[in-house]
Enzyme design. Sequence first.
Site, mmCIF file in Angstrom:
data_model
loop_
_atom_site.group_PDB
_atom_site.id
_atom_site.type_symbol
_atom_site.label_atom_id
_atom_site.label_comp_id
_atom_site.label_asym_id
_atom_site.label_seq_id
_atom_site.Cartn_x
_atom_site.Cartn_y
_atom_site.Cartn_z
ATOM 1 N N GLU A 196 2.755 0.516 3.447
ATOM 2 C CA GLU A 196 2.222 -0.466 4.397
ATOM 3 C C GLU A 196 2.317 -1.836 3.721
ATOM 4 O OE1 GLU A 196 -1.106 2.016 7.010
ATOM 5 O OE2 GLU A 196 -1.790 0.974 5.213
ATOM 6 N N HIS A 236 0.829 -1.210 0.000
ATOM 7 C CA HIS A 236 0.000 0.000 0.000
ATOM 8 C C HIS A 236 0.862 1.257 0.000
ATOM 9 C CE1 HIS A 236 -3.301 2.543 2.148
ATOM 10 N NE2 HIS A 236 -3.318 2.731 0.847
HETATM 11 C C1 LIG Z 1 -6.095 6.849 0.304
HETATM 12 C C2 LIG Z 1 -4.977 5.958 0.663
HETATM 13 O O1 LIG Z 1 -5.104 4.743 0.531
HETATM 14 C C3 LIG Z 1 -3.739 6.413 1.287
HETATM 15 C C4 LIG Z 1 -3.305 7.808 0.999
HETATM 16 O O2 LIG Z 1 -2.595 8.031 0.073
HETATM 17 S S1 LIG Z 1 -3.867 8.987 2.018
HETATM 18 C C5 LIG Z 1 -3.055 10.471 1.458
HETATM 19 C C6 LIG Z 1 -1.639 10.546 1.962
HETATM 20 N N1 LIG Z 1 -1.025 11.755 1.476
HETATM 21 C C7 LIG Z 1 -0.965 12.883 2.224
HETATM 22 O O3 LIG Z 1 -1.412 12.903 3.358
HETATM 23 C C8 LIG Z 1 -0.343 14.049 1.537
HETATM 24 C C9 LIG Z 1 -0.343 15.281 2.400
HETATM 25 N N2 LIG Z 1 0.288 16.371 1.663
HETATM 26 C C10 LIG Z 1 1.630 16.491 1.559
HETATM 27 O O4 LIG Z 1 2.398 15.716 2.120
HETATM 28 C C11 LIG Z 1 2.130 17.655 0.737
HETATM 29 O O5 LIG Z 1 1.153 18.626 0.668
HETATM 30 C C12 LIG Z 1 2.550 17.235 -0.714
HETATM 31 C C13 LIG Z 1 3.718 16.250 -0.670
HETATM 32 C C14 LIG Z 1 1.391 16.594 -1.483
HETATM 33 C C15 LIG Z 1 2.959 18.463 -1.461
HETATM 34 O O6 LIG Z 1 3.966 19.077 -0.709
HETATM 35 P P1 LIG Z 1 4.201 20.654 -0.705
HETATM 36 O O7 LIG Z 1 5.409 20.919 0.113
HETATM 37 O O8 LIG Z 1 2.928 21.338 -0.404
HETATM 38 O O9 LIG Z 1 4.399 20.977 -2.181
HETATM 39 P P2 LIG Z 1 5.709 21.005 -2.994
HETATM 40 O O10 LIG Z 1 6.742 21.866 -2.355
HETATM 41 O O11 LIG Z 1 5.215 21.364 -4.350
HETATM 42 O O12 LIG Z 1 6.163 19.483 -2.947
HETATM 43 C C16 LIG Z 1 7.134 18.918 -2.071
HETATM 44 C C17 LIG Z 1 7.996 17.994 -2.887
HETATM 45 O O13 LIG Z 1 7.194 16.958 -3.473
HETATM 46 C C18 LIG Z 1 7.257 17.028 -4.896
HETATM 47 N N3 LIG Z 1 5.906 16.739 -5.407
HETATM 48 C C19 LIG Z 1 4.737 17.224 -4.939
HETATM 49 N N4 LIG Z 1 3.708 16.668 -5.602
HETATM 50 C C20 LIG Z 1 4.244 15.821 -6.498
HETATM 51 C C21 LIG Z 1 3.706 14.941 -7.473
HETATM 52 N N5 LIG Z 1 2.394 14.793 -7.649
HETATM 53 N N6 LIG Z 1 4.574 14.203 -8.234
HETATM 54 C C22 LIG Z 1 5.904 14.323 -8.074
HETATM 55 N N7 LIG Z 1 6.470 15.128 -7.164
HETATM 56 C C23 LIG Z 1 5.663 15.872 -6.394
HETATM 57 C C24 LIG Z 1 7.708 18.429 -5.218
HETATM 58 O O14 LIG Z 1 8.371 18.486 -6.473
HETATM 59 C C25 LIG Z 1 8.639 18.713 -4.060
HETATM 60 O O15 LIG Z 1 9.915 18.101 -4.263
HETATM 61 P P3 LIG Z 1 11.263 18.726 -3.615
HETATM 62 O O16 LIG Z 1 11.143 18.563 -2.136
HETATM 63 O O17 LIG Z 1 12.342 17.880 -4.230
HETATM 64 O O18 LIG Z 1 11.298 20.166 -4.033
HETATM 65 N N1 LIG Z 2 -6.114 7.788 -4.548
HETATM 66 C C1 LIG Z 2 -5.350 7.548 -3.503
HETATM 67 O O1 LIG Z 2 -4.918 8.480 -2.796
HETATM 68 C C2 LIG Z 2 -4.970 6.159 -3.153
HETATM 69 C C3 LIG Z 2 -5.627 5.084 -3.704
HETATM 70 N N2 LIG Z 2 -5.249 3.811 -3.357
HETATM 71 C C4 LIG Z 2 -5.907 2.657 -3.949
HETATM 72 O O2 LIG Z 2 -5.327 2.440 -5.218
HETATM 73 C C5 LIG Z 2 -6.312 1.906 -6.121
HETATM 74 C C6 LIG Z 2 -6.412 2.831 -7.319
HETATM 75 O O3 LIG Z 2 -6.869 4.100 -6.882
HETATM 76 P P1 LIG Z 2 -6.686 5.404 -7.787
HETATM 77 O O4 LIG Z 2 -5.440 5.293 -8.578
HETATM 78 O O5 LIG Z 2 -6.904 6.552 -6.895
HETATM 79 O O6 LIG Z 2 -7.941 5.255 -8.756
HETATM 80 P P2 LIG Z 2 -8.181 5.928 -10.183
HETATM 81 O O7 LIG Z 2 -9.652 5.975 -10.361
HETATM 82 O O8 LIG Z 2 -7.401 7.170 -10.322
HETATM 83 O O9 LIG Z 2 -7.550 4.871 -11.184
HETATM 84 C C7 LIG Z 2 -8.011 3.553 -11.306
HETATM 85 C C8 LIG Z 2 -7.607 3.052 -12.672
HETATM 86 O O10 LIG Z 2 -7.864 1.648 -12.735
HETATM 87 C C9 LIG Z 2 -8.355 1.378 -14.022
HETATM 88 N N3 LIG Z 2 -9.035 0.086 -14.032
HETATM 89 C C10 LIG Z 2 -10.284 -0.235 -13.636
HETATM 90 N N4 LIG Z 2 -10.496 -1.558 -13.837
HETATM 91 C C11 LIG Z 2 -9.355 -2.071 -14.358
HETATM 92 C C12 LIG Z 2 -8.945 -3.362 -14.798
HETATM 93 N N5 LIG Z 2 -9.775 -4.408 -14.754
HETATM 94 N N6 LIG Z 2 -7.677 -3.511 -15.266
HETATM 95 C C13 LIG Z 2 -6.835 -2.468 -15.327
HETATM 96 N N7 LIG Z 2 -7.180 -1.218 -14.941
HETATM 97 C C14 LIG Z 2 -8.418 -1.034 -14.467
HETATM 98 C C15 LIG Z 2 -9.251 2.565 -14.356
HETATM 99 O O11 LIG Z 2 -9.495 2.671 -15.750
HETATM 100 C C16 LIG Z 2 -8.395 3.719 -13.812
HETATM 101 O O12 LIG Z 2 -7.493 4.208 -14.780
HETATM 102 C C17 LIG Z 2 -7.602 1.767 -5.299
HETATM 103 O O13 LIG Z 2 -7.676 0.466 -4.786
HETATM 104 C C18 LIG Z 2 -7.399 2.802 -4.203
HETATM 105 O O14 LIG Z 2 -8.136 2.502 -3.054
HETATM 106 C C19 LIG Z 2 -4.203 3.557 -2.503
HETATM 107 C C20 LIG Z 2 -3.481 4.602 -1.970
HETATM 108 C C21 LIG Z 2 -3.844 5.985 -2.208
#
Ligand SMILES: CC(=O)CC(=O)SCCNC(=O)CCNC(=O)[C@H](O)C(C)(C)COP(=O)(O)OP(=O)(O)OC[C@H]1O[C@@H](n2cnc3c(N)ncnc32)[C@H](O)[C@@H]1OP(=O)(O)O
Ligand SMILES: NC(=O)C1=CN([C@@H]2O[C@H](COP(=O)(O)OP(=O)(O)OC[C@H]3O[C@@H](n4cnc5c(N)ncnc54)[C@H](O)[C@@H]3O)[C@@H](O)[C@H]2O)C=CC1
Length: 282
Positions: free
Chosen positions: A150, A138
């Site tokens: 994770e 993860h």
């Molecule tokens: C849903 C799930 O299953 C799990 C999850 O993912 S939950 C979400 C977890 N993520 C978070 O909580 C993110 C919280 N946010 C952050 O940590 C920060 O806001 C952020 C890293 C997104 C951006 O950071 P920031 O300091 O505001 O912006 P910024 O200065 O532009 O970026 C910091 C660095 O990351 C890089 N960066 C930011 N976004 C980027 C992206 N999308 N792709 C590549 N690089 C990126 C920048 O280039 C910068 O690099 P340097 O340190 O080398 O200069």
């Molecule tokens: N968005 C987030 O911050 C995070 C998401 N995840 C997990 O990662 C997975 C993907 O999430 P996202 O990238 O956000 O979703 P997204 O919606 O941005 O992308 C999903 C992609 O999967 C494709 N897809 C659907 N069915 C498919 C198949 N059978 N074969 C190949 N591709 C297929 C879709 O066309 C789409 O391009 C989910 O399980 C989500 O829970 C995990 C960590 C962070």
Amino acid sequence: MKKIVVIGGGTMGLDIAQVFAKKEFDVVVRDINDDIIKASEARLNKGLDKLVAKGKMDEAKKADILAHMTFTTDLNLAADADLVVEAAIENLDIKKSIFAELDKICKPETILASNTSSISITAIAAATQRPDKFIGMHFFNPATVMKLVEVIRGAHTSDETYQAIHDLSVEIGKEPVEVNEAPGFVVNKILIPMINEACDLLYTGVASAEGIDTAMKLGANHPMGPLALGDLVGLDVCLAIMDTLYNETHDPKYRASLLMRKMVRAGKLGRKTGVGFYDYRK
Ligand SMILES: CC(=O)CC(=O)SCCNC(=O)CCNC(=O)[C@H](O)C(C)(C)COP(=O)(O)OP(=O)(O)OC[C@H]1O[C@@H](n2cnc3c(N)ncnc32)[C@H](O)[C@@H]1OP(=O)(O)O
Ligand SMILES: NC(=O)C1=CN([C@@H]2O[C@H](COP(=O)(O)OP(=O)(O)OC[C@H]3O[C@@H](n4cnc5c(N)ncnc54)[C@H](O)[C@@H]3O)[C@@H](O)[C@H]2O)C=CC1
């Protein structure tokens, strides 16, 4: 480990693929149709160009990353993969159907990993004949930046599989944390209910979106506010996680915010659709 297939070229899949390609693994990104695959490839190029323009990457590294990446709709390219990381949508039935197919296509040694945010690793692994080689890997959004992976053990994950994914996470510059399967694992069990609470604060008119986000940035030192984070993650993903937490526990504290559900129904998913709590279309 040499060849890695990433299923799904969306928000997470593309970034995960880029992380592996940067470390010179041969990576295949597989999505469901040509339009999506082309859009994914275009996003990769745009992202790399941005890094080059900012002086964070040179043209040679960009070319090297591109040379290590292939985009396809053909799942059969997974036949000789050493590892498959699935990052398709957060839905158990879809994940099970993907892995049932992969189980038939891949060589017996291939490790199958899911990037699921909340779903039971054991439940997904049950679609395969190799639950010992099945694991949660993860990543966090943005996967190119966030250090954590994770590493989640399902009920049948072998120690060998765990060790391989732990070591791989270290090799790609991430910090692995061992997690036993539980809904939402560690981070999302804490983080997504916080985003859900922020939705309820907005829905009940306690503060504006900007007010809620500013409060959490300045009052809790979070790098971004919870609503902006919901937009980054995708509100469909947040809702799927809340529903998993609720359905697995039946604890009312995990009831999804009515606003979150309404926004998903309206297609306001956040950055990926251009509108969520904020407007990204400019
Ligand atoms: C849903 C799930 O299953 C799990 C999850 O993912 S939950 C979400 C977890 N993520 C978070 O909580 C993110 C919280 N946010 C952050 O940590 C920060 O806001 C952020 C890293 C997104 C951006 O950071 P920031 O300091 O505001 O912006 P910024 O200065 O532009 O970026 C910091 C660095 O990351 C890089 N960066 C930011 N976004 C980027 C992206 N999308 N792709 C590549 N690089 C990126 C920048 O280039 C910068 O690099 P340097 O340190 O080398 O200069
Ligand atoms: N968005 C987030 O911050 C995070 C998401 N995840 C997990 O990662 C997975 C993907 O999430 P996202 O990238 O956000 O979703 P997204 O919606 O941005 O992308 C999903 C992609 O999967 C494709 N897809 C659907 N069915 C498919 C198949 N059978 N074969 C190949 N591709 C297929 C879709 O066309 C789409 O391009 C989910 O399980 C989500 O829970 C995990 C960590 C962070």
